[in-house]
Each structure stands twice: as C-alpha cells, then as structure tokens.
Write an enzyme that holds these catalytic residues in place. Structure first.
Site, PDB file in Angstrom:
ATOM      1  N   ARG A 148      51.360  66.267  10.687  1.00  0.00           N
ATOM      2  CA  ARG A 148      50.629  64.810   9.899  1.00  0.00           C
ATOM      3  C   ARG A 148      49.549  64.607  10.437  1.00  0.00           C
ATOM      4  O   ARG A 148      48.505  64.116   9.985  1.00  0.00           O
ATOM      5  CB  ARG A 148      51.906  64.164   9.445  1.00  0.00           C
ATOM      6  CG  ARG A 148      51.053  62.986   9.091  1.00  0.00           C
ATOM      7  CD  ARG A 148      52.461  61.796   8.464  1.00  0.00           C
ATOM      8  NE  ARG A 148      51.598  60.406   8.207  1.00  0.00           N
ATOM      9  CZ  ARG A 148      52.121  60.046   6.865  1.00  0.00           C
ATOM     10  NH1 ARG A 148      52.769  61.643   5.867  1.00  0.00           N
ATOM     11  NH2 ARG A 148      51.597  59.633   6.115  1.00  0.00           N
ATOM     12  N   ASP A 149      49.341  64.536  11.439  1.00  0.00           N
ATOM     13  CA  ASP A 149      48.412  64.172  13.089  1.00  0.00           C
ATOM     14  C   ASP A 149      47.617  66.044  13.350  1.00  0.00           C
ATOM     15  O   ASP A 149      47.245  65.883  14.053  1.00  0.00           O
ATOM     16  CB  ASP A 149      48.970  63.392  13.841  1.00  0.00           C
ATOM     17  CG  ASP A 149      48.925  62.199  13.490  1.00  0.00           C
ATOM     18  OD1 ASP A 149      48.900  61.301  13.044  1.00  0.00           O
ATOM     19  OD2 ASP A 149      50.371  61.482  14.355  1.00  0.00           O
ATOM     20  N   SER A 169      45.119  54.300  12.650  1.00  0.00           N
ATOM     21  CA  SER A 169      45.686  53.078  11.784  1.00  0.00           C
ATOM     22  C   SER A 169      45.798  51.601  13.565  1.00  0.00           C
ATOM     23  O   SER A 169      45.659  50.787  13.038  1.00  0.00           O
ATOM     24  CB  SER A 169      46.347  53.210  10.959  1.00  0.00           C
ATOM     25  OG  SER A 169      45.844  53.516   9.228  1.00  0.00           O
ATOM     26  N   ASP A 215      39.394  51.971   8.011  1.00  0.00           N
ATOM     27  CA  ASP A 215      40.364  51.919   9.072  1.00  0.00           C
ATOM     28  C   ASP A 215      39.546  53.363  10.170  1.00  0.00           C
ATOM     29  O   ASP A 215      39.772  53.435  11.206  1.00  0.00           O
ATOM     30  CB  ASP A 215      41.560  51.698   9.068  1.00  0.00           C
ATOM     31  CG  ASP A 215      42.281  52.422   8.484  1.00  0.00           C
ATOM     32  OD1 ASP A 215      41.776  53.814   7.604  1.00  0.00           O
ATOM     33  OD2 ASP A 215      43.785  52.455   8.798  1.00  0.00           O
TER      34      ASP A 215
HETATM   35  C1  3PG Z   1      51.135  58.674  10.249  1.00  0.00           C
HETATM   36  O1  3PG Z   1      51.811  57.481  11.474  1.00  0.00           O
HETATM   37  O2  3PG Z   1      51.025  57.922   9.151  1.00  0.00           O
HETATM   38  C2  3PG Z   1      50.439  59.216  11.234  1.00  0.00           C
HETATM   39  O3  3PG Z   1      50.346  59.613  12.168  1.00  0.00           O
HETATM   40  C3  3PG Z   1      48.801  58.219  11.146  1.00  0.00           C
HETATM   41  O4  3PG Z   1      48.496  57.711  10.467  1.00  0.00           O
HETATM   42  P1  3PG Z   1      47.785  55.748  10.030  1.00  0.00           P
HETATM   43  O5  3PG Z   1      47.189  55.864  11.579  1.00  0.00           O
HETATM   44  O6  3PG Z   1      46.824  55.915   9.156  1.00  0.00           O
HETATM   45  O7  3PG Z   1      49.029  55.204  10.049  1.00  0.00           O
HETATM   46 CO    CO Z   2      47.183  58.387   8.852  1.00  0.00          CO
END
Ligand code: 3PG
Ligand code: CO
Length: 554
Positions: free
Chosen positions: A166-167, A77, A467
């Site tokens: 998460r990543d 994002s 995005d």
């Molecule tokens: C987060 O910060 O939630 C993820 O690492 C990345 O998600 P986002 O890029 O969609 O914010």
């Molecule tokens: Co994200």
C-alpha cells in the site's frame, strides 16, 4: 508571558464561517491517462484552479516540508494533517526513530529498559509493518532494532510481520520477507533463537484504524498472541509466496498465517513473561492493537488469553490516552495547535469525516490528541465507513454524506469553522484500481461543490486543499516519466502516495477584498496553512507559526 489570546488581525474581519476542506490523496501532476484527477470530471476543482495565482496555488506536502527524514519521502496523512493543524514543521516519528537508533539513545530510554527486563527468561516479539514505505514503519529501523536488542541481551526473538503493498508496490512483500529471513538466519548461526512467527496483510490483519473493524485486530491477535490462524507454514517466504498465488490475492489483504515447527506447533505465540514491541512509529493503525495489548479491561473482542507481558510501542501513539504507557522513542511534542488556539479564542469548530479518515481531521489535526479541547465549542461527527469491502467496490465512499453534514453545519450558523476530510482520492487510490479512482475523484469533487454552495449561502470563506498526493499518479515511472512495465509486461500500478505538491484554493463571498496569496513564499508547504486559516478567522497567527500564505493588498 504565554497567552492563548490571539491578537486581532489588523485587516481581516471576524465572524465569517470558514470551511476547511482537505481532499485526501489529491496531488497536482501533469495531464496523463494515469492521472485520475485529470481524467475525472471535476468541475468544482477546475473552477477553483482558475483563481491562480491569487486564489489558487500549489504547496509542498512531502519530505522535509512536513518533517520527514528526506525529500525522497512521500507525504502521508499523519504528517500532512499534523502540519496543517499545527502550523509548524515537527521532526516526525520516522526521523525521531532514525535519530534514536543512530545515537543509540533508544537503548538508554525507559521503554527499552522495560522490555529488556524480559530478555533473560522471555521472548522479544516485534509486531509491525514490513516494508520500506516509511509511512508507518521502515525495514531498516526494524533491522537496527533487532541487532540492538541482541547486543543488549535478547536471546529469543519472534517477528510478527504485516505485509504492505500500500505504501510500496504490490508484490514487494516477498523481497522484504526474504531480507528479514536472511537476517534472522544469520542470528541463528550466532546462537540467537530468531524466527518470523506470524503474518498477514496489513489491511486484513491488525492495522485497522479509528475502530473501523475490530475483526481486523482480532485476526492478528489470534495469530500473534494465540498462535492460531487458518494458514500454517514452515517459513514466511513460503507463506507469502503461496498466499499471493491465490486468485485476486495481494500484499495488503493476505490472510493471517502462523509459522509452525516440524510438529505443527506455532513457533511464537506471546506468553506470560514475554516482551512485545510494536515497531510502527505511526499512530493511527497501531492504537487499536496497543489497547488490546495494554488494557486490563477490554471488551472489543474475546482475547481468550491476556498474557502478562512488558509491552512498549516504538512511539507513544496517543498523547491524551498516554497509550501505550511504555515506548522506545518520545513522539514529536506537538503543542499549541491551531485548533486549540482557535477554540481558546472562541471559535466554534465542527469537524467531520467518515471513519477511515475521521481521526485525520480530529486526532492528527490536533497533534495526535484524541478528544475535544472544549466540548462546548466543538462537535466532531464521524460517519461510519463501509466495512468488509475494498474501497474500489464503492468508490464514492461517504463523500456526499460528509459534505451534507458540513453543509448542514455551515447553514446552521452554529460554527465558525467547518472542517472535513474527503477520503476518495486516497482510499480508492490505494487500491490501485484506476477506473474506481476516477469515480472516487468525481465524487469528492461533487462533495466540494455541496460545501462551496453552502459557503456561498452564508457569506462564508472556503479553504480547499489536500494532505498529500495519491490519485494524480497511479503508475510507477522511470526517470524519464514513462510508466514502468513489469516482467510479465504489465504496467506497474502505484498504490502509494506520491512526492507531488497539492493545491490550495481560497475564496467565498466572505473573503475580504484584496486578500490574495503572497508571491514571496514559493517554498511554502502544508504547515503554512494553519496561519492562513487563523487569519481568515480574523486573528493574527502565533509568531512561531510558519508564515501565512495570504496578504491583503490595496
Ligand atoms: C494508510 O495507512 O492507509 C497508508 O499507509 C497511508 O495513507 P494515509 O497517510 O493517507 O492515511
Ligand atoms: Co493514504
């Protein structure tokens, strides 16, 4: 000579309301049971797709197209909204840090010299996300930084880790901690007093964003600075393994822990005279901690102790707040964003999302700059996100509320641009809960419908895009595209973003006849959207922007 004034577009009129909708985490992939966007009922997006190729197409949202080091880097994002708003491709934090480490320039900068002043008598603390996700931080960069710090005289090092999941895949935290532990053990053999001092899951400890929940930062503060946490372990590998074994545990939400010595004493609280580096390059989830570490006056939670330290960020996280004031690598100098140009040309702008994505359509959109360009022409509305519950429990999130705010802004005719981020595909996608993500995608589609209806009513124009990918693929796949199975026979759920392209659709009654997507920009990406939107407001884009996606035929 520089001027903010944009030339009139030769063919496109002014005065149309333009709605810009960013579906967060909404990529394009083949129909598949793990493609939640495909499985979900999404009539609004389905109808937009029928406009292909003139009014619907795909654009790149990952890798070098958004300024990341390589095309193996998934989109995110920060870089996505930066590109959407700035209309140019900037070498992003991940890449800038790589370059500074490779050239050694990082050690010559003001930021490193500042923290180095503490190496003689104090401890160097490194706080950040421990993974190779490449979204907020990277393990190999941490490793190089630790090595470099030792070469430059650091004698005592404490690392405060935040586990990811998460990543990167859930469960991968164990391997990352083992790698780091090995590195630090080798340093100890060389006489450097180096240990992991504390830890916790990124979503529960430290890495909140946009002031959604200060308790998250406080939990981290207590462990990192005060050396206090509900769980105490002798080693971080043991900590992560044991905490992961609890029912429903996962890397993202591990509780805070501290590492203690044989007497039960925390091995690495942060005290007067120490140096602290937050080693994430990405801003949004470090800003709150940076404030706690840097601001003399601070009332978001009781810090108990406010140690006198030398603190530097890997990057400066907020260019407007100049936060933190010391940093190891200069951030990309994103200037002359489309938002600023449009406001300078009188475009009245409304932006809205819920808290967890609010800064995406404001701060990131405007080149990592907080606040308004001209408060008389702009209104940014934040809808409070639910706190304290994971997003798969309420997957509809605030999609409808965001859309209703956008609808009201459009119908009020007080704004020329109405810009929103709809978070569901991303925020629910990150939980790895497939059923919930499907519900979330449907909710986002319903929100799009509300906005498109309002555009219809005022004779406006819409631009609907995304995005980066996330919800369109929820499993880790092998080279042939088949879902991967783990040792216990379960499908490996993909909580992270993807490398996929994203859709963009234009339309609405205000779209001038003959406007269509050009056929000559097969490689276009998110950075081409800014010039497109500027055109739809009736202006020509600045000449150094990536080319517009549209042309006017006949
Ligand atoms: C987060 O910060 O939630 C993820 O690492 C990345 O998600 P986002 O890029 O969609 O914010
Ligand atoms: Co994200």
């Amino acid at each position: 000579e520089f001027t903010w004034k944009l030339p009139d577009h030769p063919r496109l009129p002014k005065g149309r309301t333009v709605a810009v909708v960013v579906l967060d985490g909404w990529g394009e992939a083949e129909p598949d049971p793990y493609n939640c966007i495909h499985v979900a009922d999404t009539p609004a997006l389905d109808s937009l797709r029928k406009g292909a190729p003139d009014k619907w197409r795909l654009i790149k949202a990952h890798g070098t197209a958004v300024g990341l080091p390589t095309d193996d880097d998934m989109g995110n994002s920060e870089v996505g909204h930066n590109a959407l708003g700035a209309g140019r491709i900037y070498a992003q934090g991940a890449k800038l840090v790589d370059l500074a480490l490779a050239s050694g320039k990082i050690y010559e900068g003001e930021g490193f010299k500042y923290i180095k002043e503490c190496f003689e008598n104090g401890t160097l603390h490194l706080i950040g996300l421990l993974s190779d996700g490449g979204v907020h931080s990277r393990l190999d960069q941490l490793q190089l930084l630790v090595k470099g710090a030792v070469e430059h005289g650091a004698k005592r090092i404490r690392v405060h880790i935040l586990t990811d999941g998460r990543d990167v895949l859930d469960g991968s935290s164990v391997g990352f901690v083992e790698t780091l532990e090995n590195d630090l053990a080798k340093l100890r053999e060389k006489g450097v007093d180096a240990h992991i001092a504390s830890g916790g899951g990124r979503m529960y400890v430290t890495m909140d964003r946009y002031e959604n929940d200060w308790n998250v930062v406080k939990r981290g503060w207590d462990a990192q600075v005060l050396g206090e946490a509900p769980y105490k372990f002798r080693s971080a590998v043991e900590a992560v393994k044991k905490l992961r074994a609890e029912p429903n545990a996962n890397d993202q939400y591990l509780p805070p822990f501290v590492i203690v010595d044989e007497n039960g004493k925390a091995v690495g609280p942060i005290v007067d005279g120490d140096a602290v580096v937050t080693f994430n390059f990405r801003a949004d989830r470090m800003v709150m901690l940076a404030k706690a570490l840097e601001y003399e006056n601070f009332d978001k939670f009781d810090r108990v102790r406010f140690p006198k330290i030398h603190y530097a960020g890997m990057l400066q996280y907020d260019g407007e707040l100049k936060l933190p004031s010391h940093y190891l690598v200069s951030p990309p100098e994103i200037e002359r964003t489309s938002g600023e140009y449009l406001v300078q040309n009188g475009i009245r702008t409304f932006a809205c999302s819920e808290t967890v994505k609010f800064g995406h359509v404001t701060f990131f959109w405007n080149g990592n700059r907080s606040g308004y360009f001209n408060p008389e022409l702009e209104e940014y509305v934040e809808i409070p996100s639910d706190t304290g519950i994971p997003f798969n429990v309420r997957p509809k999130m605030k999609a409808v509320e965001i859309a209703e705010k956008a609808r009201d802004a459009i119908l009020s005719r007080k704004f020329d641009q109405v810009r929103v981020n709809l978070p569901n595909g991303d925020m629910v996608g990150h939980t790895g809960d497939i059923q919930a993500t499907i519900v979330g995608c449907k909710a986002a589609d319903e929100a799009v419908k509300i906005i498109l209806d309002a555009v219809e009513q005022v004779g406006g124009i819409y631009v609907v895009t995304a995005d980066h990918g996330n919800a369109e693929d929820m499993v880790k796949r092998d080279k042939s595209g088949q879902p991967l199975i783990d040792k216990s026979g379960n499908i490996q759920i993909l909580t992270s973003h993807t490398l996929r392209p994203v859709p963009i659709a234009i339309g609405g009654p205000g779209l001038a006849p003959g406007v269509r997507f050009r056929r000559d920009l097969a490689e276009a990406g998110l950075a081409n959207v800014a010039a497109t939107v500027i055109n739809l407001h009736g202006f020509e884009a600045p000449s150094d922007y990536e080319p517009t996606l549209i042309e006017v035929v006949e």
